[in-house]
Write a protein that holds these residues in place. Sequence first.
Motif, mmCIF file in Angstrom:
data_model
loop_
_atom_site.group_PDB
_atom_site.id
_atom_site.type_symbol
_atom_site.label_atom_id
_atom_site.label_comp_id
_atom_site.label_asym_id
_atom_site.label_seq_id
_atom_site.Cartn_x
_atom_site.Cartn_y
_atom_site.Cartn_z
ATOM 1 N N LYS A 87 76.996 45.899 4.908
ATOM 2 C CA LYS A 87 77.014 46.687 3.674
ATOM 3 C C LYS A 87 77.628 45.922 2.511
ATOM 4 N N MET A 88 78.355 44.841 2.801
ATOM 5 C CA MET A 88 79.078 44.166 1.719
ATOM 6 C C MET A 88 78.736 42.696 1.540
ATOM 7 N N ALA A 89 77.841 42.163 2.355
ATOM 8 C CA ALA A 89 77.539 40.733 2.257
ATOM 9 C C ALA A 89 76.034 40.501 2.369
ATOM 10 N N SER A 90 75.618 39.337 1.931
ATOM 11 C CA SER A 90 74.199 38.974 1.997
ATOM 12 C C SER A 90 73.768 38.742 3.443
ATOM 13 N N ASP A 91 72.469 38.726 3.645
ATOM 14 C CA ASP A 91 71.930 38.464 4.986
ATOM 15 C C ASP A 91 72.338 37.081 5.485
ATOM 16 N N VAL A 92 72.381 36.107 4.591
ATOM 17 C CA VAL A 92 72.785 34.745 4.968
ATOM 18 C C VAL A 92 74.230 34.754 5.463
ATOM 19 N N THR A 93 75.103 35.453 4.770
ATOM 20 C CA THR A 93 76.517 35.522 5.149
ATOM 21 C C THR A 93 76.681 36.252 6.475
ATOM 22 N N VAL A 94 75.958 37.341 6.659
ATOM 23 C CA VAL A 94 76.010 38.082 7.928
ATOM 24 C C VAL A 94 75.525 37.199 9.071
ATOM 25 N N ASN A 95 74.497 36.406 8.821
ATOM 26 C CA ASN A 95 73.975 35.501 9.852
ATOM 27 C C ASN A 95 75.023 34.467 10.255
ATOM 28 N N ILE A 96 75.765 33.940 9.292
ATOM 29 C CA ILE A 96 76.846 32.994 9.590
ATOM 30 C C ILE A 96 77.870 33.654 10.504
ATOM 31 N N PHE A 97 78.265 34.865 10.140
ATOM 32 C CA PHE A 97 79.254 35.601 10.928
ATOM 33 C C PHE A 97 78.740 35.873 12.338
ATOM 34 N N GLU A 98 77.491 36.318 12.435
ATOM 35 C CA GLU A 98 76.911 36.624 13.747
ATOM 36 C C GLU A 98 76.832 35.390 14.632
ATOM 37 N N THR A 99 76.598 34.231 14.049
ATOM 38 C CA THR A 99 76.588 32.983 14.823
ATOM 39 C C THR A 99 77.975 32.739 15.415
ATOM 40 N N GLY A 100 79.012 32.950 14.629
ATOM 41 C CA GLY A 100 80.376 32.794 15.130
ATOM 42 C C GLY A 100 80.670 33.742 16.279
ATOM 43 N N VAL A 101 80.283 35.001 16.124
ATOM 44 C CA VAL A 101 80.522 35.999 17.173
ATOM 45 C C VAL A 101 79.752 35.636 18.438
ATOM 46 N N ARG A 102 78.500 35.234 18.267
ATOM 47 C CA ARG A 102 77.658 34.895 19.425
ATOM 48 C C ARG A 102 78.250 33.728 20.213
ATOM 49 N N TYR A 103 78.639 32.668 19.516
ATOM 50 C CA TYR A 103 79.213 31.512 20.219
ATOM 51 C C TYR A 103 80.588 31.822 20.803
ATOM 52 N N GLN A 104 81.342 32.668 20.145
ATOM 53 C CA GLN A 104 82.624 33.066 20.722
ATOM 54 C C GLN A 104 82.387 33.814 22.026
ATOM 55 N N PHE A 105 81.439 34.731 22.011
ATOM 56 C CA PHE A 105 81.186 35.520 23.223
ATOM 57 C C PHE A 105 80.657 34.639 24.354
ATOM 58 N N TYR A 106 79.766 33.703 24.042
ATOM 59 C CA TYR A 106 79.282 32.788 25.075
ATOM 60 C C TYR A 106 80.457 32.051 25.721
#
Length: 131
Positions: free
Chosen positions: A29-48
Amino acid sequence: MHKPFLQIAALLGAVSVAFGAFGAHALKKMASDVTVNIFETGVRYQFYHVFALALVGVLYRDFSNKWLLWSGNLFMIGMLLFCGSLYLLTYFKATAKPNFDWVGAITPLGGVAFIAGWICLFIGLYRSTAA
């Protein structure tokens, strides 16, 4: 020594889920799709790598050696550098703070730590004397 890896993996797993929920709901709700994608990459690799760290913790009981210790430590360093830099980059982009794109240059160092952690895991299992 395997218990601390398991404990840290459990805590970082909880953080991964919390960050994932934040990214899926509030951040969108507060960031661009590009910024959300960056964040999601961090979460995904952290979880792996939470699972990788837990695996090291379990394997260390039967295959304890310095290579597995290095593997677990490198996975944690990788999470700090790779995921942490992506989280910081997300923060700077979401709050429109200019001149902080250099934080992204830290990310590959975390990637190298992840790769080294996997290689150490392989060597630790290969050199193990356990049957």
